[in-house]
Design an enzyme around this catalytic site. Structure first.
Site, mmCIF file in Angstrom:
data_model
loop_
_atom_site.group_PDB
_atom_site.id
_atom_site.type_symbol
_atom_site.label_atom_id
_atom_site.label_comp_id
_atom_site.label_asym_id
_atom_site.label_seq_id
_atom_site.Cartn_x
_atom_site.Cartn_y
_atom_site.Cartn_z
ATOM 1 N N HIS A 1 -6.801 -6.501 -0.409
ATOM 2 C CA HIS A 1 -5.752 -5.482 -0.429
ATOM 3 C C HIS A 1 -4.463 -5.919 0.268
ATOM 4 O O HIS A 1 -3.425 -5.290 0.087
ATOM 5 C CB HIS A 1 -6.298 -4.216 0.241
ATOM 6 C CG HIS A 1 -5.401 -3.027 0.143
ATOM 7 N ND1 HIS A 1 -5.031 -2.463 -1.060
ATOM 8 C CD2 HIS A 1 -4.784 -2.276 1.113
ATOM 9 C CE1 HIS A 1 -4.239 -1.422 -0.843
ATOM 10 N NE2 HIS A 1 -4.061 -1.296 0.461
ATOM 11 N N SER B 1 0.837 -1.185 0.000
ATOM 12 C CA SER B 1 0.000 0.000 0.000
ATOM 13 C C SER B 1 0.882 1.250 0.000
ATOM 14 O O SER B 1 1.728 1.405 -0.868
ATOM 15 C CB SER B 1 -0.971 -0.038 1.181
ATOM 16 O OG SER B 1 -2.063 0.813 0.948
ATOM 17 N N ASP C 1 -9.054 -6.714 -4.630
ATOM 18 C CA ASP C 1 -8.732 -5.504 -3.876
ATOM 19 C C ASP C 1 -9.858 -4.481 -4.036
ATOM 20 O O ASP C 1 -10.157 -4.033 -5.148
ATOM 21 C CB ASP C 1 -7.413 -4.915 -4.383
ATOM 22 C CG ASP C 1 -6.892 -3.777 -3.510
ATOM 23 O OD1 ASP C 1 -7.680 -3.187 -2.750
ATOM 24 O OD2 ASP C 1 -5.684 -3.486 -3.590
#
Length: 399
Positions: A361, A211, A332
């Site tokens: 995710h 991320s 995701d």
């Protein structure tokens, strides 16, 4: 307050949470090495070139006494004393095991960012360093901690892979006393990470960023390529610039940070992070994800990051020259795979994409065994290595 209340009425509760989760969390988590290696002279001089470094003052983790930072690893089955008391409520065995192995070391910082060395929290696999191998350095996502890697580290250790998971400056359990650390900007985070690599890992690394950790990894690869052997971008954020609420009135920033810490928002983000939220998006997972928010200095460090403006790398992704593995969960719901995963492939000619099926995710939490297998294969450059690693990991963990 009127402005905030108006927004709440205009948007539905779910819409507001999405905005707070994907914009306040630093856009959407951005609230958003030389191929030949590093020689001895480089290690001795690199961190002193063009800048001065602060001398070490008496050290403590903000709000938590630590006597002798290098002895901060706990003994006797207890948790380190820099973790909040809420750690005692955690049920996840992987988190409990990792928390007991957390260590803190001194990391030097340029005087423009800190007045002394910063106590830096990390965990690593119990694998000796290999002269010919490249260790993994795992970078967690926005406003998270190295505990995010609690399921992946054991998988990597099974395969004999050296790996380090570090708390990025301003987040996790790395020291953030205002009297010591003067900036939590991207530049400060980069300087901190650079010193951590030079002083403790002491060789180029394969940077693995999840991320917003992907943004941090890209930033390092662009500014300190001599320290990065390869890149791995795990559902990475790289194309949304800036930080939310930069320059807003202090009371609004404080309000936003308090919302960011709240259990309802954390639980919402927890649920949408997984393809199988019933199995993984539990209250215990939420509890683990907000532990670092309960330590002193977290809110001020977050506001400092907001006011720094955040990261602006969307136009620079094309400058990445390192071999790059893009790992992405097909399900995701935070960063659209079609919009972002394939764009990395287009912008980085030396990259390749691997999809993680039935995954959201956070592949390193939801599909730890297969994620570890992909990383091992990538580091060793062998498809056979991936198949062997996957067979061992799946047989022992069933993940």
């Amino acid at each position: 307050l009127v402005s905030v209340t108006s927004i709440m009425f205009v948007w539905s509760a779910e819409r507001l949470l999405v905005v707070l989760c994907c914009t306040l969390l630093a856009a959407p988590h951005a609230f958003a090495f030389a191929p030949g290696g590093i020689n001895t002279d480089m290690l001795a001089t690199a961190r002193h070139q063009g800048t001065s470094f602060a001398r070490r003052p008496p050290m403590r983790l903000s709000g938590h006494r630590v006597t002798g930072l290098r002895d901060a690893k706990c003994t006797g089955g207890a948790f380190p004393d820099f973790l909040p008391k809420e750690m005692e409520e955690v049920e996840d065995p992987a988190c409990i095991a990792m928390a007991k192995k957390l260590q803190v070391v001194d990391v030097s910082m340029p005087t423009e960012f800190a007045t002394g060395n910063v106590g830096t929290c990390f965990a690593k696999t119990d694998v000796p360093s290999s002269p010919d191998g490249h260790p993994l350095l795992l970078l967690h996502g926005f406003d998270s901690s190295c505990l995010e890697w609690r399921r992946l580290l054991p998988e990597l250790e099974k395969q004999g892979q050296e790996a380090w998971a570090v708390d990025i400056l301003g987040w996790g359990f790395t020291q953030r006393d205002e009297s010591l650390v003067q900036s939590f900007s991207p530049e400060a985070k980069r300087a901190h990470l650079r010193s951590f690599i030079l002083e403790h890992i002491k060789k180029p690394v394969v940077l693995v960023g999840a991320s917003l950790g992907g943004t941090v990894a890209i930033d390092m690869a662009l500014n300190h390529p001599e320290l990065v052997e390869k890149l791995v971008l795990v559902d990475a954020q790289g194309y949304i610039d800036g930080a939310a609420m930069t320059g807003q009135p202090a009371f609004m920033q404080r309000f936003g940070v308090n919302v960011l810490k709240s259990k309802p928002l954390r639980m919402f983000a927890n649920k949408i992070a997984y393809a199988d939220p019933d199995r993984f998006g539990t209250e215990d997972a939420m509890r683990i994800g907000r532990l670092h928010c309960l330590t002193d200095g977290w809110d001020n460090a977050m506001i400092s990051f907001m006011n720094s403006g955040g990261y602006f790398l969307s136009e620079r992704v094309k400058e990445v020259k390192k071999d790059t593995l893009v790992l992405w969960g097909r399900q995701d719901k935070i960063l659209d795979p079609k919009q972002y995963a394939e764009r990395f492939i287009e912008d980085i000619p030396t990259s390749r994409l691997e999809w993680v099926d039935d995954c959201g995710h956070v592949p390193h939490l939801e599909k730890a065994a297969s994620t570890a297998a992909s990383l091992i294969s990538y580091v060793k450059g062998s498809r056979q290595g991936q198949e062997q690693a996957a067979a061992v990991s799946d047989a022992t963990s069933g993940a």
